[in-house]
Design a protein around this motif. Structure first.
Motif, PDB file in Angstrom:
ATOM      1  N   PRO A  92       8.151  -9.711   6.936  1.00 28.48           N
ATOM      2  CA  PRO A  92       6.734  -9.515   6.614  1.00 28.48           C
ATOM      3  C   PRO A  92       6.346 -10.307   5.375  1.00 28.48           C
ATOM      4  N   LEU A  93       5.165 -10.909   5.412  1.00 24.75           N
ATOM      5  CA  LEU A  93       4.666 -11.687   4.284  1.00 24.75           C
ATOM      6  C   LEU A  93       3.609 -10.935   3.495  1.00 24.75           C
ATOM      7  N   MET A  94       2.745 -10.213   4.187  1.00 26.17           N
ATOM      8  CA  MET A  94       1.644  -9.527   3.513  1.00 26.17           C
ATOM      9  C   MET A  94       1.167  -8.376   4.385  1.00 26.17           C
ATOM     10  N   ASN A  95       0.677  -7.338   3.723  1.00 23.57           N
ATOM     11  CA  ASN A  95       0.090  -6.207   4.423  1.00 23.57           C
ATOM     12  C   ASN A  95      -1.163  -5.789   3.671  1.00 23.57           C
ATOM     13  N   ALA A  96      -2.279  -5.683   4.385  1.00 23.93           N
ATOM     14  CA  ALA A  96      -3.548  -5.297   3.758  1.00 23.93           C
ATOM     15  C   ALA A  96      -4.174  -4.148   4.530  1.00 23.93           C
ATOM     16  N   LYS A  97      -4.782  -3.229   3.803  1.00 22.87           N
ATOM     17  CA  LYS A  97      -5.461  -2.083   4.410  1.00 22.87           C
ATOM     18  C   LYS A  97      -6.863  -1.967   3.832  1.00 22.87           C
ATOM     19  N   LEU A  98      -7.841  -1.701   4.711  1.00 31.03           N
ATOM     20  CA  LEU A  98      -9.233  -1.550   4.309  1.00 31.03           C
ATOM     21  C   LEU A  98      -9.724  -0.167   4.686  1.00 31.03           C
ATOM     22  N   ASP A  99     -10.949   0.143   4.252  1.00 32.27           N
ATOM     23  CA  ASP A  99     -11.545   1.427   4.591  1.00 32.27           C
ATOM     24  C   ASP A  99     -12.208   1.381   5.966  1.00 32.27           C
ATOM     25  N   GLU A 100     -12.979   0.301   6.234  1.00 38.28           N
ATOM     26  CA  GLU A 100     -13.687   0.222   7.507  1.00 38.28           C
ATOM     27  C   GLU A 100     -14.161  -1.202   7.752  1.00 38.28           C
ATOM     28  N   ILE A 101     -14.224  -1.598   9.034  1.00 36.78           N
ATOM     29  CA  ILE A 101     -14.783  -2.881   9.448  1.00 36.78           C
ATOM     30  C   ILE A 101     -15.790  -2.633  10.565  1.00 36.78           C
ATOM     31  N   LEU A 102     -16.970  -3.222  10.427  1.00 37.03           N
ATOM     32  CA  LEU A 102     -17.988  -3.161  11.476  1.00 37.03           C
ATOM     33  C   LEU A 102     -18.185  -4.570  12.010  1.00 37.03           C
ATOM     34  N   VAL A 103     -17.908  -4.773  13.315  1.00 35.65           N
ATOM     35  CA  VAL A 103     -18.039  -6.074  13.958  1.00 35.65           C
ATOM     36  C   VAL A 103     -19.237  -6.038  14.895  1.00 35.65           C
ATOM     37  N   VAL A 104     -20.145  -7.005  14.744  1.00 37.98           N
ATOM     38  CA  VAL A 104     -21.385  -7.041  15.530  1.00 37.98           C
ATOM     39  C   VAL A 104     -21.455  -8.351  16.296  1.00 37.98           C
ATOM     40  N   ASP A 125       2.814  -7.300  -0.869  1.00 33.77           N
ATOM     41  CA  ASP A 125       3.705  -8.373  -0.441  1.00 33.77           C
ATOM     42  C   ASP A 125       4.821  -7.768   0.395  1.00 33.77           C
ATOM     43  N   GLY A 126       4.980  -8.270   1.617  1.00 29.84           N
ATOM     44  CA  GLY A 126       6.048  -7.762   2.479  1.00 29.84           C
ATOM     45  C   GLY A 126       5.893  -6.280   2.758  1.00 29.84           C
ATOM     46  N   ARG A 127       6.994  -5.561   2.666  1.00 27.98           N
ATOM     47  CA  ARG A 127       6.978  -4.120   2.924  1.00 27.98           C
ATOM     48  C   ARG A 127       6.921  -3.317   1.630  1.00 27.98           C
ATOM     49  N   GLY A 128       6.731  -3.974   0.501  1.00 21.95           N
ATOM     50  CA  GLY A 128       6.710  -3.280  -0.764  1.00 21.95           C
ATOM     51  C   GLY A 128       5.430  -2.492  -0.970  1.00 21.95           C
ATOM     52  N   PRO A 129       5.328  -1.780  -2.096  1.00 18.73           N
ATOM     53  CA  PRO A 129       4.102  -1.025  -2.401  1.00 18.73           C
ATOM     54  C   PRO A 129       2.947  -1.967  -2.700  1.00 18.73           C
ATOM     55  N   ALA A 130       1.748  -1.424  -2.662  1.00 20.62           N
ATOM     56  CA  ALA A 130       0.550  -2.230  -2.910  1.00 20.62           C
ATOM     57  C   ALA A 130       0.642  -2.882  -4.291  1.00 20.62           C
ATOM     58  N   SER A 131       0.379  -4.195  -4.337  1.00 17.79           N
ATOM     59  CA  SER A 131       0.447  -4.924  -5.601  1.00 17.79           C
ATOM     60  C   SER A 131      -0.931  -5.321  -6.120  1.00 17.79           C
ATOM     61  N   TYR A 132      -1.953  -5.304  -5.243  1.00 24.33           N
ATOM     62  CA  TYR A 132      -3.310  -5.638  -5.654  1.00 24.33           C
ATOM     63  C   TYR A 132      -4.300  -4.680  -5.006  1.00 24.33           C
ATOM     64  N   ALA A 133      -5.371  -4.400  -5.740  1.00 21.27           N
ATOM     65  CA  ALA A 133      -6.500  -3.632  -5.208  1.00 21.27           C
ATOM     66  C   ALA A 133      -7.740  -4.508  -5.307  1.00 21.27           C
ATOM     67  N   VAL A 134      -8.458  -4.635  -4.203  1.00 20.07           N
ATOM     68  CA  VAL A 134      -9.623  -5.515  -4.136  1.00 20.07           C
ATOM     69  C   VAL A 134     -10.838  -4.683  -3.734  1.00 20.07           C
ATOM     70  N   ASN A 135     -11.960  -4.921  -4.403  1.00 17.95           N
ATOM     71  CA  ASN A 135     -13.184  -4.200  -4.059  1.00 17.95           C
ATOM     72  C   ASN A 135     -14.380  -5.140  -4.173  1.00 17.95           C
ATOM     73  N   TRP A 136     -15.521  -4.719  -3.622  1.00 13.78           N
ATOM     74  CA  TRP A 136     -16.729  -5.535  -3.601  1.00 13.78           C
ATOM     75  C   TRP A 136     -17.912  -4.644  -3.284  1.00 13.78           C
ATOM     76  N   SER A 137     -19.111  -5.114  -3.580  1.00 15.03           N
ATOM     77  CA  SER A 137     -20.315  -4.360  -3.229  1.00 15.03           C
ATOM     78  C   SER A 137     -20.775  -4.688  -1.819  1.00 15.03           C
ATOM     79  N   VAL A 138     -20.663  -5.971  -1.426  1.00 21.54           N
ATOM     80  CA  VAL A 138     -20.991  -6.418  -0.073  1.00 21.54           C
ATOM     81  C   VAL A 138     -19.933  -7.419   0.359  1.00 21.54           C
ATOM     82  N   GLY A 139     -19.369  -7.210   1.546  1.00 20.16           N
ATOM     83  CA  GLY A 139     -18.394  -8.135   2.103  1.00 20.16           C
ATOM     84  C   GLY A 139     -18.726  -8.439   3.549  1.00 20.16           C
ATOM     85  N   GLN A 140     -18.925  -9.710   3.870  1.00 13.26           N
ATOM     86  CA  GLN A 140     -19.324 -10.098   5.221  1.00 13.26           C
ATOM     87  C   GLN A 140     -18.530 -11.317   5.669  1.00 13.26           C
ATOM     88  N   ALA A 141     -18.364 -11.426   6.996  1.00 12.57           N
ATOM     89  CA  ALA A 141     -17.695 -12.581   7.584  1.00 12.57           C
ATOM     90  C   ALA A 141     -18.422 -12.978   8.856  1.00 12.57           C
TER      91      ALA A 141
END
Length: 394
Positions: A92-104, A125-141
């Motif tokens: 494993p190289l990276m693992n990320a978890k979010l609260d919610e994603i809405l796809v339209v 990183d890999g299977r280790g514990p969370a190393s970064y926390a990321v937040n934002w007010s608006v996130g879109q893709a």
């Protein structure tokens, strides 16, 4: 007596009901089409997830729902996660978890989707514990080309923040008022020698813990082009850099503009990699207001008092104490007497030395200097001065 006019024949009434009947049929047909499309969301999503998993990208969703009738398909995913795996190493190289994603997606344009992300997100990183926390007010893709190979992708974040997780504490690492990242495949496909064109825009950005200069707010607009990729599967960075070098690839800075207070710089150039993993190439820079940032670089104290290597590593990573002494001698050789001036008035002297390297220019109505910044197997060279060294990338 005149005869009374004959009564007009009555028109058939079925024409009055034709339009409502056709509208009802169309509504029923459209509803049937929407519910069929909604029923295919799970099928298409599972097929897409399976293809991505074969490429080393594993997507998961704790709970998924489909709404948006009658004209849109809205897929809401609760507690999503993304895991990247190296297929070659099986790690494993990276693992990320979010609260919610809405796809339209619009029903008539399913190949273009718009997504909204709800934070915070944790990255490990890999299977280790969370190393970064990321937040934002608006996130879109926005992604175009799905469910097949994507053609381009755009990310936009308002007020993003990044924090390092050290034990039970969160340490600020980076922030910005606004950030955008755009990318498209100019040639090839994600699985067959892609050529990637990217654009990064940052407003009000700052990076903590790297260098005092980067902690001050800056704005950046950078456009680049990357060649030499074999594919777009997840890989460790050293493996990917080695792949680019073997293919004779390069990173082209097509155009860049960085502003921080009174400092304004634009640059363009091409960088490659040597067989040892060192950066090679040249970037042509035009800078206005460089004298304003010299105190933040700490060069004045280095030249006036000498500096311990530990301090030098902090303010100018890669520069050795001997390099500072060599810089004084190089200044004297370039312009006799300049080394003495530098020692007596470090800030003015260093600015004069740097200005002497390039040519006079005008940048957005301001006086500026144009000069090359060279990379030689990892060494960063400004004129005759070796100012830093970038460690090998593999």
């Amino acid at each position: 007596m005149s005869r009374l006019p004959q009564a007009r024949r009555r028109r058939p009434l079925w024409g009055l009901f034709l339009a409502p009947v056709l509208l009802l049929i169309a509504a029923v047909a459209w509803s049937a089409f929407w519910f069929f499309a909604a029923s295919q969301v799970d099928v298409q999503a599972d097929a897409w997830r399976a293809r991505e998993a074969k490429s080393g990208r594993v997507y998961d969703c704790a709970k998924r729902s489909v709404t948006g009738f009658p004209f849109r398909l809205e897929v809401r995913c609760a507690d999503p996660s993304v895991a990247l795996f190296s297929q070659a190493a099986g790690t494993p190289l990276m693992n990320a978890k979010l609260d919610e994603i809405l796809v339209v997606a619009q029903v008539w344009d399913p190949q273009r989707i718009i997504a909204e992300f709800k934070g915070p997100a944790t990255v490990a990183d890999g299977r280790g514990p969370a190393s970064y926390a990321v937040n934002w007010s608006v996130g879109q893709a926005s992604v175009r080309g799905l469910p097949g190979p994507p053609q381009r992708a755009d990310l936009v974040f308002e007020q993003p923040t990044v924090e390092r997780i050290e034990g039970s504490a969160a340490v600020p690492a980076a922030r910005a008022d606004h950030a955008e990242l755009h990318g498209r495949f100019a040639e090839g496909t994600p699985s067959d020698h892609p050529v990637l064109e990217t654009s990064l825009q940052i407003a009000g950005g700052s990076i903590q813990g790297a260098h005092p200069l980067l902690a001050e707010p800056f704005s950046a607009d950078i456009q680049g082009r990357v060649t030499g990729l074999k594919d777009f599967r997840p890989k460790p960075w050293p493996e990917r850099f080695r792949e680019i070098q073997a293919a004779g690839g390069h990173v082209e800075i097509v155009q860049s503009r960085i502003q921080q207070g009174e400092l304004l710089a634009v640059a363009s150039g091409t960088l490659t990699l040597t067989a040892n993993g060192g950066i090679e190439g040249e970037v042509q820079m035009t800078v206005a207001g460089i004298e304003k940032v010299i105190p933040a670089l700490g060069l004045d104290k280095m030249l006036e008092n000498g500096v311990p290597q530990a301090t030098l590593d902090r303010v100018a990573p890669g520069v050795k104490s001997q390099d500072v002494s060599n810089l004084i001698g190089a200044l004297d050789r370039a312009i006799p007497g300049l080394g003495k001036v530098v020692k007596q008035n470090a800030n003015v002297g260093v600015a004069a030395g740097i200005n002497a390297l390039g040519k006079e220019a005008t940048l957005e109505g301001r006086k500026a200097r144009t000069f090359p910044l060279r990379f030689s197997d990892g060494a960063v060279v400004l004129g005759p001065f070796k100012v830093a060294r970038v460690p090998p990338l593999f």
